[in-house]
Design an enzyme around this catalytic site. Structure first.
Site, short mmCIF file in Angstrom:
data_model
loop_
_atom_site.label_atom_id
_atom_site.label_comp_id
_atom_site.label_asym_id
_atom_site.label_seq_id
_atom_site.Cartn_x
_atom_site.Cartn_y
_atom_site.Cartn_z
CB CYS A 1 -0.84 0.01 1.28
SG CYS A 1 0.17 -0.17 2.75
CE LYS B 1 -0.05 -12.01 0.44
NZ LYS B 1 -1.49 -12.14 0.42
C1 FMN Z 1 -8.99 -12.02 -6.41
C2 FMN Z 1 -7.83 -11.86 -5.46
C3 FMN Z 1 -7.97 -11.08 -4.32
C4 FMN Z 1 -6.89 -10.91 -3.44
N1 FMN Z 1 -7.06 -10.16 -2.32
C5 FMN Z 1 -6.03 -9.99 -1.46
C6 FMN Z 1 -6.20 -9.24 -0.26
O1 FMN Z 1 -7.29 -8.75 0.06
N2 FMN Z 1 -5.11 -9.09 0.54
C7 FMN Z 1 -3.88 -9.66 0.25
O2 FMN Z 1 -2.93 -9.51 1.03
N3 FMN Z 1 -3.72 -10.41 -0.86
C8 FMN Z 1 -4.75 -10.58 -1.71
N4 FMN Z 1 -4.59 -11.36 -2.83
C9 FMN Z 1 -3.28 -12.00 -3.08
C10 FMN Z 1 -3.28 -13.47 -2.64
O3 FMN Z 1 -3.53 -13.61 -1.26
C11 FMN Z 1 -1.94 -14.15 -2.98
O4 FMN Z 1 -0.91 -13.49 -2.27
C12 FMN Z 1 -1.58 -14.09 -4.47
O5 FMN Z 1 -2.73 -14.20 -5.27
C13 FMN Z 1 -0.57 -15.20 -4.89
O6 FMN Z 1 -1.08 -16.49 -4.65
P1 FMN Z 1 -1.91 -17.35 -5.76
O7 FMN Z 1 -1.13 -17.26 -7.03
O8 FMN Z 1 -2.00 -18.72 -5.19
O9 FMN Z 1 -3.25 -16.67 -5.88
C14 FMN Z 1 -5.65 -11.54 -3.72
C15 FMN Z 1 -5.52 -12.33 -4.87
C16 FMN Z 1 -6.59 -12.50 -5.73
C17 FMN Z 1 -6.41 -13.37 -6.95
#
Ligand code: FMN
Length: 294
Positions: A130, A164
């Site tokens: 952020c 994170k």
């Molecule tokens: C639709 C969507 C919404 C997400 N919302 C958040 C969120 O609110 N906060 C956050 O820290 N990461 C958010 N992420 C990131 C995921 O938690 C994760 O770090 C990232 O997608 C990588 O993992 P993946 O490839 O298995 O999805 C979001 C990802 C997606 C696809």
């Protein structure tokens, strides 16, 4: 049992923030979800001090082996979360990790004090992807910003703090070290990679926000490399994620030094992905090492 920065977890598979709506899943699957909850802890979607509507549509763009989202963190804000979501999330049979994000120190103080004071909350994840409105910099892209934020928040709560990390930085390990120095109990990575996609008809950006974050199997090799570098530099536990779809994918992250993993985008295609990844992982870990013939 495994321990992540003071959190006791029955197994190493969590969900990625924002990728599994436990309240909607409970509406859809009823008590069956509570009896066989797919994750060893539930990580909430990120909440902000005030309610947010999120970004203008369209918010999703499909790519080869992944997707770009520009959801933009729509949420009810701290008060709405505490009043409406927390009572329901508290019923889940696993520890609750609440993800928080703000654009200034005051906002983070309110969030950490607000959720940190609640017994239902086991740990807090700081989403540092952020901007800091004062400096204009993305906190998680700068070691100094991350250190200052963690040092300021650490005294506010005794709950475990997970930071994170964003992959959108030249040296994620330096940011992870700063988080550890600032008092983080664990780090999680990766968040999404900044990305865009074009409308094939107009050649204009497809997403309402112009750009978004790439996730899914496309990002897995990047995530593995960042986890490898971070795990080599910090002594706090690392929660690895990015494109995990199978037990073998999860084992790759654990082999590079992660203590736990999170399943994200795979949940959208299969709400049972978390449980499947855990079962496959357990089967692989129970196996004798493969025989390699040179
Ligand atoms: C639709 C969507 C919404 C997400 N919302 C958040 C969120 O609110 N906060 C956050 O820290 N990461 C958010 N992420 C990131 C995921 O938690 C994760 O770090 C990232 O997608 C990588 O993992 P993946 O490839 O298995 O999805 C979001 C990802 C997606 C696809």
């Amino acid at each position: 049992m495994i321990s992540i920065g003071g959190l006791s977890l029955e197994h190493p598979v969590l969900n990625g923030s924002g990728t599994f709506d436990a309240i909607a899943a409970q509406r859809a699957f009823g008590d069956a979800l509570l009896e066989r909850f797919p994750f060893s802890a539930f990580v909430s979607k990120t909440i902000t001090p005030e309610p947010r509507a999120g970004n203008p549509p369209p918010r999703l763009y499909e790519t080869p082996s992944g997707m770009i989202n520009s959801i933009g963190l729509p949420n009810k804000g701290l008060e709405g979360f505490l009043a409406q979501d927390l009572p329901q999330l508290a019923e889940l049979p696993v520890p609750l990790v609440v993800s928080v994000m703000a654009t200034d120190r005051d906002g983070f103080f309110r969030l950490v004090a607000g959720v940190g004071g609640r017994d239902e909350v086991a740990a807090i994840e700081l989403n540092v992807s952020c901007p800091n409105v004062k400096s204009g910099l993305i906190v998680g892209e700068q070691p100094a910003e991350t250190l200052a934020l963690c040092e300021a928040l650490r005294p506010l709560t005794e709950k475990p703090l997970v930071v994170k990390l964003t992959p959108n930085t030249g040296d994620p390990a330096a940011v992870a070290v700063a988080a550890e120095e600032g008092g983080a109990d664990a780090v999680s990575l990766i968040n999404t990679l900044r990305a865009t996609g074009l409308d094939p008809g107009t050649r204009e950006p497809w997403l309402g926000a112009g750009s978004g974050g790439l996730s899914g199997p496309a990002v897995r090799p990047v995530a593995l490399e960042q986890v490898r570098r971070v795990a080599a530099e910090v002594s706090v536990p690392v929660i690895g994620m990015g494109g995990i779809e199978s037990g073998a994918d999860a084992l790759d992250f654990l082999s590079l030094g992660a203590s736990a993993v999170a399943v994200g985008t795979a949940n959208f295609r299969d709400p049972g992905a978390g449980e499947r990844v855990r079962l496959e992982l357990e089967a692989l870990q129970g196996q004798a090492p493969a025989l390699h013939l040179n």
